[in-house]
Design a protein around this motif. Structure first.
Motif, mmCIF file in Angstrom:
data_model
loop_
_atom_site.group_PDB
_atom_site.id
_atom_site.type_symbol
_atom_site.label_atom_id
_atom_site.label_comp_id
_atom_site.label_asym_id
_atom_site.label_seq_id
_atom_site.Cartn_x
_atom_site.Cartn_y
_atom_site.Cartn_z
ATOM 1 N N LEU A 123 45.411 -15.571 36.722
ATOM 2 C CA LEU A 123 44.217 -15.095 37.438
ATOM 3 C C LEU A 123 43.953 -15.943 38.678
ATOM 4 C CD1 LEU A 123 41.867 -14.383 34.399
ATOM 5 C CD2 LEU A 123 43.101 -12.710 35.803
ATOM 6 N N PHE A 124 44.181 -17.255 38.556
ATOM 7 C CA PHE A 124 44.021 -18.154 39.705
ATOM 8 C C PHE A 124 44.953 -17.746 40.846
ATOM 9 C CE2 PHE A 124 46.124 -21.896 41.675
ATOM 10 C CZ PHE A 124 45.091 -22.308 42.511
ATOM 11 N N GLY A 125 46.233 -17.485 40.517
ATOM 12 C CA GLY A 125 47.188 -17.069 41.539
ATOM 13 C C GLY A 125 46.801 -15.745 42.175
ATOM 14 N N ALA A 126 46.361 -14.790 41.347
ATOM 15 C CA ALA A 126 46.011 -13.464 41.854
ATOM 16 C C ALA A 126 44.777 -13.514 42.750
ATOM 17 C CB ALA A 126 45.773 -12.513 40.682
ATOM 18 N N ILE A 127 43.721 -14.165 42.289
ATOM 19 C CA ILE A 127 42.459 -14.190 43.039
ATOM 20 C C ILE A 127 42.589 -14.991 44.331
ATOM 21 C CG2 ILE A 127 40.057 -14.980 42.970
ATOM 22 C CD1 ILE A 127 40.145 -14.401 39.916
ATOM 23 N N THR A 128 43.233 -16.155 44.236
ATOM 24 C CA THR A 128 43.367 -17.014 45.416
ATOM 25 C C THR A 128 44.155 -16.330 46.517
ATOM 26 O OG1 THR A 128 43.327 -18.977 43.993
ATOM 27 C CG2 THR A 128 44.116 -19.271 46.246
ATOM 28 N N THR A 129 45.287 -15.734 46.172
ATOM 29 C CA THR A 129 46.127 -15.115 47.206
ATOM 30 C C THR A 129 45.581 -13.767 47.672
ATOM 31 O OG1 THR A 129 47.560 -14.196 45.459
ATOM 32 C CG2 THR A 129 48.218 -16.281 46.470
ATOM 33 N N GLY A 139 53.271 -14.563 38.496
ATOM 34 C CA GLY A 139 52.834 -13.274 37.979
ATOM 35 C C GLY A 139 51.560 -12.799 38.658
ATOM 36 N N GLY A 140 50.649 -13.732 38.925
ATOM 37 C CA GLY A 140 49.422 -13.395 39.642
ATOM 38 C C GLY A 140 49.683 -12.939 41.062
ATOM 39 N N LEU A 141 50.663 -13.553 41.730
ATOM 40 C CA LEU A 141 51.014 -13.147 43.092
ATOM 41 C C LEU A 141 51.481 -11.699 43.135
ATOM 42 C CD1 LEU A 141 52.993 -16.250 44.490
ATOM 43 C CD2 LEU A 141 50.541 -15.895 44.293
ATOM 44 N N ILE A 142 52.252 -11.296 42.147
ATOM 45 C CA ILE A 142 52.775 -9.932 42.116
ATOM 46 C C ILE A 142 51.646 -8.929 41.867
ATOM 47 C CG2 ILE A 142 54.405 -8.371 40.993
ATOM 48 C CD1 ILE A 142 56.052 -10.843 40.239
ATOM 49 N N ILE A 143 50.700 -9.287 40.996
ATOM 50 C CA ILE A 143 49.549 -8.403 40.754
ATOM 51 C C ILE A 143 48.766 -8.186 42.050
ATOM 52 C CG2 ILE A 143 47.320 -8.255 39.579
ATOM 53 C CD1 ILE A 143 48.635 -9.724 37.215
ATOM 54 N N THR A 144 48.550 -9.256 42.796
ATOM 55 C CA THR A 144 47.842 -9.149 44.069
ATOM 56 C C THR A 144 48.622 -8.294 45.060
ATOM 57 O OG1 THR A 144 46.728 -11.271 43.802
ATOM 58 C CG2 THR A 144 46.982 -10.461 46.038
ATOM 59 N N ALA A 145 49.951 -8.489 45.094
ATOM 60 C CA ALA A 145 50.786 -7.691 45.997
ATOM 61 C C ALA A 145 50.641 -6.203 45.694
ATOM 62 C CB ALA A 145 52.249 -8.117 45.877
ATOM 63 N N ALA A 146 50.660 -5.843 44.414
ATOM 64 C CA ALA A 146 50.520 -4.439 44.033
ATOM 65 C C ALA A 146 49.174 -3.886 44.490
ATOM 66 C CB ALA A 146 50.681 -4.292 42.516
ATOM 67 N N LEU A 147 48.107 -4.654 44.298
ATOM 68 C CA LEU A 147 46.773 -4.198 44.666
ATOM 69 C C LEU A 147 46.628 -4.022 46.177
ATOM 70 C CD1 LEU A 147 43.886 -3.534 43.848
ATOM 71 C CD2 LEU A 147 43.351 -5.983 43.917
ATOM 72 N N ILE A 148 47.101 -5.004 46.937
ATOM 73 C CA ILE A 148 46.973 -4.942 48.393
ATOM 74 C C ILE A 148 47.801 -3.803 48.968
ATOM 75 C CG2 ILE A 148 47.565 -6.161 50.528
ATOM 76 C CD1 ILE A 148 46.682 -8.734 49.163
ATOM 77 N N LEU A 149 49.011 -3.621 48.454
ATOM 78 C CA LEU A 149 49.860 -2.560 48.971
ATOM 79 C C LEU A 149 49.303 -1.182 48.620
ATOM 80 C CD1 LEU A 149 53.376 -4.111 48.251
ATOM 81 C CD2 LEU A 149 52.198 -3.920 50.437
ATOM 82 N N MET A 150 48.654 -1.047 47.476
ATOM 83 C CA MET A 150 47.988 0.211 47.148
ATOM 84 C C MET A 150 46.862 0.485 48.141
ATOM 85 S SD MET A 150 47.669 0.804 43.033
ATOM 86 C CE MET A 150 47.184 -0.855 42.576
#
Length: 399
Positions: free
Chosen positions: A156-162, A347-358
């Motif tokens: 979650l830290f990786g996803a939210i921060t990035t 893993g958090g970075l990839i979740i963020t990538a999916a959200l931003i690209l959507m």
């Protein structure tokens, strides 16, 4: 005795036959590192018995610790075991060069469509399809790396921060923090147990020379090829976990910061590479070529070459440095412990990538449908990835 056995092992392997088997792997390897390992097991372990399954698992663990293209490093390590550094280099060429060449050609796709007076609209569903691939990667890797409350917090830290900080420097920082947190919270004793190593330092020196020299040249030169090589080399040594993990780093710098290409162009290349066999890091040739547009054909090809060589080189130099001392290195507990936190953040970075690209694709109904269908088909595993790419391309030009 070990040296004698190693030489005997190398001498009995026919290099031409081995490289033919590597080429077979390159033709069958779709879908990222996890799928690639299945191909390696079938071809290198079961059919040809170059190594044992236990040795393959150990190599996968080693390459999981190292930055760079993990499946490529695994195969190169097998080549090193079979015939030393020269065969390892030839293994790399046979494995990666075909798809790198194809991705270089695809970097001219938009110019080709423009010259043929064909609408770019035919590619409009490649982006949503690529998001579907990233969704599956995010779910698969997230499920794999989240093992307790600490790894969930790091994810979650990786996803939210990035998500909120879209600068290139944030990605290595959160990965390093993940590794440090994992070490601090570990209950294991003697994390940094001493082992006797005698590594080939020349490869680590070369790794450092390219890293420091690239940054120095990029700071004083306006040459775009130099800047691209430095950027892709940096991606190569900052990424642990394969092609999916490098996407957020590349997207942030190439699309959002430097605006070398549009969101649609980036996703088109990432979507197309899903339909091709071989390493997903070959996307770098497409991205490097796209970033070098505006000049001559040769300049664009040089950009693709800079991207391809740049992103693969650090991982290969590291495997050349580490593999000869692997038997002793894998006894250092701290290295394995830090990987737990690093992969959770990744893993958090990839979740963020999916959200931003959507979000960048737009939440229009047809894009959403393509993304959902792609995600569902990948989860069922009944439709091969190359066929999904072909069907999406056909739908884009027909509808």
């Amino acid at each position: 005795m070990k040296k004698v056995n190693k030489l005997q092992n190398q001498n009995r392997v026919n290099w031409r036959t081995f490289l033919k088997d590597v080429f077979i792997c390159s033709l069958e390897a779709y879908g990222g590192p996890e799928a690639h390992y299945g191909v390696f097991t079938d071809q290198m372990v079961v059919k040809k018995k170059y190594i044992t399954e236990e040795e393959l698992i150990e190599l996968i663990a080693l390459c999981g610790i190292l930055p760079g293209p993990s499946s490529t490093q695994t195969l190169v390590a097998i080549g090193y075991k079979m015939g030393g550094p020269i065969l390892a280099f030839l293994t790399m060429l046979v494995w990666a060069l075909p798809v790198l060449t194809l991705m270089t050609l695809l970097s001219f796709l938009y110019q080709f469509l423009e010259r043929m007076n064909l609408s770019f609209e035919g590619l409009r569903y490649i982006g949503p399809m690529a998001v579907g691939f990233i969704n599956v990667a995010a779910y698969t890797i997230g499920r794999k790396v989240v093992k307790d409350k600490t790894t969930l917090a790091l994810l979650l830290f990786g996803a939210i921060t990035t998500y909120f900080i879209r600068e290139p420097w944030i990605f290595p920082l959160v990965l390093i923090i993940g590794g440090i947190v994992s070490i601090i919270t570990s209950k294991k004793e003697e994390l940094w147990n001493r082992v006797k190593l005698n590594p080939p330092w020349r490869y680590l020196i070369a790794f450092a020379v390219f890293a420091i020299g690239g940054m120095a040249l990029a700071s004083i030169s306006q040459n775009k090829i130099i800047h691209l090589f430095e950027s892709f080399y940096r991606y190569g040594y900052l990424v642990i976990g394969g092609g999916q993990v490098v996407v957020p780093l590349m997207y942030s710098e190439l699309v959002e910061v430097n605006q070398f290409m549009t969101n649609q162009e980036f996703l088109t290349g990432y979507g197309l590479v899903q339909g091709l066999p071989g390493p997903m890091f070959s996307f770098s040739a497409y991205a490097g070529g796209m970033a070098s547009r505006g000049g001559s054909v040769l300049h664009q090809i040089m950009g693709a070459i800079a991207g391809g060589i740049g992103i693969f080189l650090p991982g290969i130099l590291l495997i050349y440095f580490v593999y000869p001392v692997w038997e002793n290195l894998k006894q250092i507990t701290g290295i394995k412990v830090s990987l737990k936190g690093i992969t959770a953040v990744a893993g958090g970075l990839i979740i963020t990538a999916a959200l931003i690209l959507m979000q960048k694709n737009g939440f229009v109904i047809d894009n959403f449908i393509v993304m959902i269908i792609t995600t569902a088909l990948l989860f069922t595993k009944k439709v091969p990835a190359p066929l999904i790419v072909v069907l999406v391309l056909i739908a884009g030009f027909i509808i």
